[in-house]
Design a protein around this motif. Structure first.
Motif, PDB file in Angstrom:
ATOM      1  N   GLN A 125      -7.336  -0.278   3.074  1.00  0.00           N
ATOM      2  CA  GLN A 125      -5.988  -0.552   2.586  1.00  0.00           C
ATOM      3  C   GLN A 125      -4.905   0.099   3.438  1.00  0.00           C
ATOM      4  OE1 GLN A 125      -6.285   0.864  -1.439  1.00  0.00           O
ATOM      5  NE2 GLN A 125      -7.296  -0.981  -2.187  1.00  0.00           N
ATOM      6  N   SER A 126      -5.296   0.954   4.375  1.00  0.00           N
ATOM      7  CA  SER A 126      -4.303   1.672   5.175  1.00  0.00           C
ATOM      8  C   SER A 126      -4.710   1.741   6.646  1.00  0.00           C
ATOM      9  CB  SER A 126      -4.105   3.087   4.602  1.00  0.00           C
ATOM     10  OG  SER A 126      -3.015   3.736   5.197  1.00  0.00           O
TER      11      SER A 126
ATOM     12  N   ASN B 200      -4.244   8.127  -5.426  1.00  0.00           N
ATOM     13  CA  ASN B 200      -3.334   7.089  -4.945  1.00  0.00           C
ATOM     14  C   ASN B 200      -3.321   5.872  -5.862  1.00  0.00           C
ATOM     15  OD1 ASN B 200      -4.510   8.113  -1.792  1.00  0.00           O
ATOM     16  ND2 ASN B 200      -2.416   8.434  -2.474  1.00  0.00           N
TER      17      ASN B 200
ATOM     18  N   GLN C  40       0.822  -1.213   0.000  1.00  0.00           N
ATOM     19  CA  GLN C  40       0.000   0.000   0.000  1.00  0.00           C
ATOM     20  C   GLN C  40       0.856   1.263   0.000  1.00  0.00           C
ATOM     21  OE1 GLN C  40      -2.911  -0.903  -0.569  1.00  0.00           O
ATOM     22  NE2 GLN C  40      -2.930  -2.994   0.224  1.00  0.00           N
TER      23      GLN C  40
ATOM     24  N   GLY D  11      -4.713  10.035   1.946  1.00  0.00           N
ATOM     25  CA  GLY D  11      -4.084   8.779   1.573  1.00  0.00           C
ATOM     26  C   GLY D  11      -3.737   7.945   2.790  1.00  0.00           C
TER      27      GLY D  11
ATOM     28  N   LYS E   4      -0.365   4.834  -0.798  1.00  0.00           N
ATOM     29  CA  LYS E   4      -1.139   5.583   0.186  1.00  0.00           C
ATOM     30  C   LYS E   4      -0.292   6.670   0.854  1.00  0.00           C
ATOM     31  CE  LYS E   4      -5.365   3.765   0.676  1.00  0.00           C
ATOM     32  NZ  LYS E   4      -6.601   4.567   0.811  1.00  0.00           N
TER      33      LYS E   4
END
Length: 568
Positions: free
Chosen positions: A168-169, A464, A131, A162, A134
């Motif tokens: 995803q983060s 992103n 990731q 991001g 990000k």
């Protein structure tokens, strides 16, 4: 510049709607089936959707995107904006405030140090992070106090959402992952399989590529949630079996990603045990063209890397001809029906960012043949084209799935009509999307000439997502084969335009740049061949309440709000 429109316009709500439910754990067990089995519970070490989404039951970000694409706080008190002072006037910083009293599932406090550590983990120069995009443009992440984190960007960042936004983060616990930085990250099996989190569930047992058993997090911030005492997350099988398990037999409560022909889904729904749910977002089924040489004759560590360009896919004429030979309308008809739309774009939505490129929509076998002929690729006695001793013979891989195998068979036939020989290969989705640096069969390692899959991005802004295709994000041995630039596309002009997008605030200008980036990957270079803009189709039991399909974040983003309907 319309900076406030970007920072404020998308934030339609700041709290999730309450769900009617009883006390924590009162509704027994809930069962989920993903026919692509999770292989790791750390989204920073896998770009596979099945790993990101299963992890989201345990690991949470500071903020998420709701079912409309609006930004909503999760571990943070609110979404930082210019208006509330969370985003600096010069657009170089964003400051997040953690909710007070948050606990990890092991009972220890969640602090800003965990957030800072998460950034250090993903941005470590000696490691690979799935990731990494990000954290594009981040120069520093610092703890102001125990509950306050400040992210500083190297230049003004009109879209600062991001880091720490979306499934995803998420935030990982510093204490658990302290010895897992850089190249050591893939070696931390216990942490990667049994993460300590803040989400509604905790891992009791994880059997990679099989099943995860979970139980309600005793330290979850809402004492009434989750309604379910336990959760079973089954992986493997195929989309047909998953759909039947919810809509026909009632064995499971939720089935993900029913990549099936429309008539098959309708027949299953007629059994009356479950309901299909669908929505369009940014999920595009596509073919990635390997711009590097995956030949097994090359030394390990040099295969599918920038050291060796592809012997024939480096030729734009070949890549374009492969695209021209495909009938996307027919692919939609046989694979998705009303749940799909033919597309030439990697970013099909929102409308602001969607290119008007339609060049690929009409199949042109004759034109493809002429293009190859003009480029010097001549058919031999066996019907396969060659040039300077190099034959147009390729390996086409994807994950195991009935619709994808139908696509492979059709595309192989069309490519044969233009003199391209095609070997088909399909790999279990659990392995293909697993991200294991030791496996030769992952989509990141890309030991094939072309491969087909689909993915999308968190939220409604593709910055992103498009930044994933910059040169340094190509998977390689030094990054433990992590990275989002799957086809090894590398163009300094593209990288410069990504940087420009990162500092552009005016929405119309952002849309213009994003469309240009999309076209560089598809219309100009043909390094990506988009096929179908896919609607997400899943199914839930008629006895499961609280389900809100979300195509902008983890599909099971609100599992804390699920409950068993009364009388069921």
């Amino acid at each position: 510049m319309k900076i406030k429109a970007l920072l404020l316009g998308a934030i339609a709500s700041t709290a999730l709607a309450p769900m009617a439910m009883a006390e924590r754990g009162s509704d027994g067990n809930v069962s989920i089936i993903y026919w692509q089995a999770p292989s790791i519970l750390n989204p920073f070490l896998s770009g596979g959707t099945k790993d990101v989404e299963s992890s989201s039951l345990v690991l949470e970000p500071l903020g998420r995107y709701d079912e409309t694409g609006a930004l909503v706080p999760f571990l943070a008190t609110e979404i930082p904006t210019l208006e509330n002072g969370g985003v600096s006037e010069d657009l170089t910083t964003i400051t997040w405030n953690l909710k007070p009293g948050l606990l990890w599932s092991d009972g220890t406090p969640v602090t800003s140090a965990d957030v800072v550590f998460t950034a250090d983990y993903c941005m470590h120069p000696e490691g690979g992070c799935a990731q990494g995009a990000k954290f594009e443009g981040v120069s520093k992440v610092e703890a102001i106090d125990d509950l306050t984190v400040k992210v500083t960007f190297s230049e003004p960042k009109p879209n600062p959402y991001g880091p720490f936004m979306g499934a995803q983060s998420p935030i990982i616990q510093a204490a658990q992952f302290a010895d897992c930085l850089g190249a050591k990250a893939p070696e931390c099996t216990d942490a990667n399989f049994n993460p300590i989190g803040t989400g509604p569930f905790v891992v009791d047992e994880f059997k990679p590529n099989d099943v995860i058993t979970m139980s309600a997090n005793p330290n979850f911030r809402d004492p009434a949630k989750p309604a379910f005492a336990t959760l079973t997350f089954k992986g493997g099988g195929d989309a047909t079996a998953a759909g039947r398990a919810v809509m026909e037999t009632g064995e499971f409560d939720y089935a993900w990603n029913l990549q099936l022909a429309p008539e098959v889904i309708s027949k299953m729904a007629a059994a009356g045990k479950g309901t299909p749910v669908s929505a369009f977002g940014t999920l595009v089924e596509r073919i990635e063209i390997n711009l590097t040489d995956p030949s097994p004759s090359l030394p390990e560590g040099e295969r599918a890397t920038a050291k060796h360009p592809h012997p024939f896919l480096s030729d734009l004429a070949v890549r374009k001809a492969l695209s021209m030979a495909i009938d996307r309308e027919l692919l939609v008809e046989i694979g998705y029906g009303q749940a799909g739309r033919p597309t030439c774009n990697m970013v099909p939505a929102p409308a602001l960012y969607a290119s008007d490129n339609t060049d690929c929509l009409v199949q042109d076998i004759a034109g493809a043949n002429q293009m190859l002929e003009d480029a010097g690729w001549v058919k031999g006695a066996d019907g396969i084209r060659a040039k300077d001793g190099v034959r147009l013979s390729l390996l086409y891989q994807t994950s195991t799935n009935a619709v994808r195998q139908d696509f492979q068979a059709l595309i192989k036939q069309w490519w044969s009509e233009i003199g391209v020989e095609t070997e088909l290969r399909n790999i279990s989705g659990s392995v293909f999307f697993g991200g294991d640096p030791g496996s030769p069969d992952t989509f990141q390692k890309f030991y094939a000439d072309v491969e087909m899959y689909a993915n999308n991005f968190d939220g409604t802004d593709p910055e992103n997502y498009l930044a994933e295709r910059t040169c340094e994000k190509a998977p390689r041995p030094e990054s433990q084969w992590q990275g989002e630039n799957i086809n090894r596309f590398c163009d300094p002009a593209y990288d410069a335009l990504v940087a420009e997008l990162g500092r552009t605030g005016a929405l119309e200008k952002r849309g213009e740049i994003a469309r240009q980036l999309n076209d560089m990957l598809t219309k100009d270079s043909y390094s990506i061949l988009p096929l179908v803009d896919r609607g997400r189709v899943s199914a839930h039991s008629n006895t499961l309440g609280g389900v809100i399909l979300n195509v902008w974040d983890s599909e099971i983003w609100n599992a804390a709000d699920w409950y068993r309907l009364e009388g069921s």
